[in-house]
Design an enzyme around this catalytic site. Sequence first.
Site, PDB file in Angstrom:
ATOM      1  N   LYS A  18       4.111 -23.462 -24.722  1.00 29.09           N
ATOM      2  CA  LYS A  18       4.884 -23.206 -23.497  1.00 29.09           C
ATOM      3  C   LYS A  18       4.101 -23.668 -22.270  1.00 29.09           C
ATOM      4  CE  LYS A  18       5.044 -18.647 -23.830  1.00 29.09           C
ATOM      5  NZ  LYS A  18       4.389 -18.320 -25.089  1.00 29.09           N
ATOM      6  N   ARG A  93       9.230 -11.253 -20.913  1.00 31.62           N
ATOM      7  CA  ARG A  93       8.784 -10.949 -22.280  1.00 31.62           C
ATOM      8  C   ARG A  93       9.412  -9.661 -22.805  1.00 31.62           C
ATOM      9  NH1 ARG A  93       3.535 -13.887 -21.610  1.00 31.62           N
ATOM     10  NH2 ARG A  93       2.493 -14.017 -23.610  1.00 31.62           N
ATOM     11  N   ARG A 132      -7.549 -23.744 -29.580  1.00 34.96           N
ATOM     12  CA  ARG A 132      -7.205 -23.847 -28.153  1.00 34.96           C
ATOM     13  C   ARG A 132      -8.422 -23.567 -27.270  1.00 34.96           C
ATOM     14  NH1 ARG A 132      -1.923 -20.960 -25.729  1.00 34.96           N
ATOM     15  NH2 ARG A 132      -2.981 -18.970 -25.958  1.00 34.96           N
ATOM     16  N   ARG A 165     -10.254 -18.330 -24.772  1.00 35.33           N
ATOM     17  CA  ARG A 165      -9.829 -17.092 -24.144  1.00 35.33           C
ATOM     18  C   ARG A 165     -10.171 -15.911 -25.045  1.00 35.33           C
ATOM     19  NH1 ARG A 165      -3.651 -18.012 -22.655  1.00 35.33           N
ATOM     20  NH2 ARG A 165      -3.582 -15.900 -23.489  1.00 35.33           N
ATOM     21  N   ARG A 176      -0.821 -10.017 -30.815  1.00 31.33           N
ATOM     22  CA  ARG A 176       0.102 -10.626 -29.843  1.00 31.33           C
ATOM     23  C   ARG A 176       1.377 -11.097 -30.535  1.00 31.33           C
ATOM     24  NH1 ARG A 176      -3.641 -14.961 -27.338  1.00 31.33           N
ATOM     25  NH2 ARG A 176      -1.829 -15.593 -26.125  1.00 31.33           N
TER      26      ARG A 176
HETATM   27  P1  AMP Z   1      -0.116 -15.705 -21.944  1.00 32.54           P
HETATM   28  O1  AMP Z   1      -1.146 -16.471 -21.194  1.00 32.54           O
HETATM   29  O2  AMP Z   1       1.293 -15.991 -21.480  1.00 32.54           O
HETATM   30  O3  AMP Z   1      -0.270 -15.804 -23.438  1.00 32.54           O
HETATM   31  O4  AMP Z   1      -0.362 -14.163 -21.574  1.00 32.54           O
HETATM   32  C1  AMP Z   1      -1.588 -13.525 -21.882  1.00 32.54           C
HETATM   33  C2  AMP Z   1      -1.448 -12.017 -21.773  1.00 32.54           C
HETATM   34  O5  AMP Z   1      -1.042 -11.653 -20.438  1.00 32.54           O
HETATM   35  C3  AMP Z   1      -0.387 -11.390 -22.665  1.00 32.54           C
HETATM   36  O6  AMP Z   1      -0.856 -11.154 -23.975  1.00 32.54           O
HETATM   37  C4  AMP Z   1      -0.095 -10.094 -21.906  1.00 32.54           C
HETATM   38  O7  AMP Z   1      -1.128  -9.149 -22.089  1.00 32.54           O
HETATM   39  C5  AMP Z   1      -0.151 -10.553 -20.461  1.00 32.54           C
HETATM   40  N1  AMP Z   1       1.167 -11.023 -19.986  1.00 32.54           N
HETATM   41  C6  AMP Z   1       1.516 -12.293 -19.607  1.00 32.54           C
HETATM   42  N2  AMP Z   1       2.815 -12.366 -19.245  1.00 32.54           N
HETATM   43  C7  AMP Z   1       3.309 -11.112 -19.395  1.00 32.54           C
HETATM   44  C8  AMP Z   1       4.598 -10.531 -19.226  1.00 32.54           C
HETATM   45  N3  AMP Z   1       5.645 -11.265 -18.823  1.00 32.54           N
HETATM   46  N4  AMP Z   1       4.732  -9.201 -19.490  1.00 32.54           N
HETATM   47  C9  AMP Z   1       3.698  -8.450 -19.889  1.00 32.54           C
HETATM   48  N5  AMP Z   1       2.469  -8.941 -20.106  1.00 32.54           N
HETATM   49  C10 AMP Z   1       2.258 -10.251 -19.862  1.00 32.54           C
END
Ligand code: AMP
Length: 222
Positions: A18, A93, A132, A165, A176
């Site tokens: 994404k 989400r 990654r 990360r 996740r």
């Molecule tokens: P990502 O970089 O999109 O994989 O997001 C990393 C982490 O940020 C996720 O595992 C959540 O802990 C938090 N996070 C990101 N976007 C959201 C969202 N829309 N709602 C809740 N937590 C989020």
Amino acid sequence: MGETPLRLVFLGPPGAGKGTQAALLSAERSFAHISTGDMLREAAKRGTEIGRKAETFMKKGLLVPDEVVIAAVRERLRQSDARKGFVLDGFPRTLEQAKALEAMLQAEGLPLHAAVDITLGDEAVITRIAGRRTCPKCNRIYHVVADPPKKQGICDTDGEKLLQRADDREETVRERLAVYHRQTAPVASFYRERKLYRAVSSDGDLKEVGRRLGLVLSTLAT
Ligand code: AMP
């Protein structure tokens, strides 16, 4: 492609690409790339109250509470660049977030054009995320095999050392994924009901996925 200001959300499991596809698309069409994950990581790095709160959830692979993320997106969408179109990467989400976004955009008279689900099976997610690497400065995402930097371990754009990360470790990725299946998958039904749902398989290389995405976007009514 023209300059039509599309308003999109990207759904899909972690590691489906994404962020990478959103970054490519926003560079190509000058859309705002709004990644809630990046926003929360930046806040955590700055040590703000929101950032500190978010970090405890992120470290465990859990979702940050809806009210925190919704408030951050509301503020971000008010910035002028979002008027030129945007890609929301990693938001919504949960159903609550999807409903809040719908209300925000309705109030502005700027409805979404599509919710694009970038799909990938669980085992492929685990393998992909293991490779990654991310630039801590510009957030650019690389993959050690599929999309390596020119110089190993170093960001092409700003020379920073690339990092894995903390939440990209396998145990956290499995958590996740579980969270994704439990909380995020119902968001797809929400958009299906509104006829905004589109799926793009992320099986294949970056270019191939980008090509499929371009085809889907070219069919959207604006
Ligand atoms: P990502 O970089 O999109 O994989 O997001 C990393 C982490 O940020 C996720 O595992 C959540 O802990 C938090 N996070 C990101 N976007 C959201 C969202 N829309 N709602 C809740 N937590 C989020």
